[in-house]
Enzyme design. Structure first.
Site, short mmCIF file in Angstrom:
data_model
loop_
_atom_site.label_atom_id
_atom_site.label_comp_id
_atom_site.label_asym_id
_atom_site.label_seq_id
_atom_site.Cartn_x
_atom_site.Cartn_y
_atom_site.Cartn_z
N GLU A 127 -3.05 10.75 -11.27
CA GLU A 127 -2.96 10.71 -12.73
C GLU A 127 -3.87 9.61 -13.25
OE1 GLU A 127 0.38 10.43 -16.28
OE2 GLU A 127 0.83 9.54 -14.32
N HIS A 138 0.83 -1.20 0.00
CA HIS A 138 0.00 0.00 0.00
C HIS A 138 0.86 1.25 0.00
CE1 HIS A 138 0.55 -0.67 4.42
NE2 HIS A 138 0.76 0.63 4.39
N ASN A 174 -4.83 11.53 11.54
CA ASN A 174 -4.43 11.85 12.91
C ASN A 174 -5.47 12.83 13.44
OD1 ASN A 174 -1.81 10.43 13.09
ND2 ASN A 174 -1.32 11.75 11.36
N ARG A 214 -1.54 10.90 4.41
CA ARG A 214 -2.13 11.53 5.60
C ARG A 214 -3.23 12.47 5.12
NH1 ARG A 214 3.33 11.16 7.09
NH2 ARG A 214 3.56 10.00 9.05
N HIS A 224 2.60 11.79 -7.62
CA HIS A 224 1.19 11.47 -7.81
C HIS A 224 0.98 9.97 -7.69
CE1 HIS A 224 2.98 11.12 -11.87
NE2 HIS A 224 2.20 10.06 -11.96
N GLU A 251 -3.63 3.52 1.90
CA GLU A 251 -3.91 3.64 3.33
C GLU A 251 -4.11 5.12 3.61
OE1 GLU A 251 -1.37 3.66 7.44
OE2 GLU A 251 -0.84 2.12 5.97
#
Length: 134
Positions: free
Chosen positions: A122, A5, A60, A9, A74, A56
């Site tokens: 993209e 993965h 936070n 964030r 990208h 993923e």
């Protein structure tokens, strides 16, 4: 070895989940809160994690915005028709930042969209014969 993965964030998990699942049509594969660490992990993708790489999304709880920096490029997604994909993404409220068309120094048809946190994605139009990318 295989790629599992890529982690991004995100400042607002629900907004990001809506973008990736409703606009880009990925599936939410799993989501788990970690109260002691004050964060949530959500995994999205087009296939199960056992079959291919996924994203993923890490939220936070105490951070609503991130600086993207200048090293990130990208994420790339193969699409059947980049022009139609841009239309669908726009209809669902997504932001197209580079319209579909041939890349500058080649013939591959590409487009770029942006997620709610500013990450670029993209779109690469599938070629007629596999392995023919410029």
């Amino acid at each position: 070895m295989r790629l599992l993965h890529t982690m991004l964030r995100v400042g607002n998990l629900e907004r990001s989940l809506a973008f990736y699942t409703e606009v880009l049509e990925m599936r939410l594969l799993r989501k788990h809160d970690y109260p002691d660490g004050k964060f949530t992990l959500a995994f999205v993708g087009y296939t199960d994690e056992s079959e291919g790489a996924v994203l993923e999304l890490t939220h936070n709880w105490d951070t609503s915005e991130y600086d993207l920096g200048n090293a990130y490029g990208h994420i790339a997604i193969e699409v059947e028709d980049a022009y139609a994909a841009c239309d669908r993404i726009r209809e669902r409220g997504g932001k197209v930042v580079r319209e579909a068309g041939p890349m500058k120094h080649g013939t591959t048809v590409i487009a770029f969209v942006e997620d709610p946190d500013g990450y670029k994605i993209e779109l690469i139009q599938r070629k007629e014969r596999a392995g023919q990318r410029d």
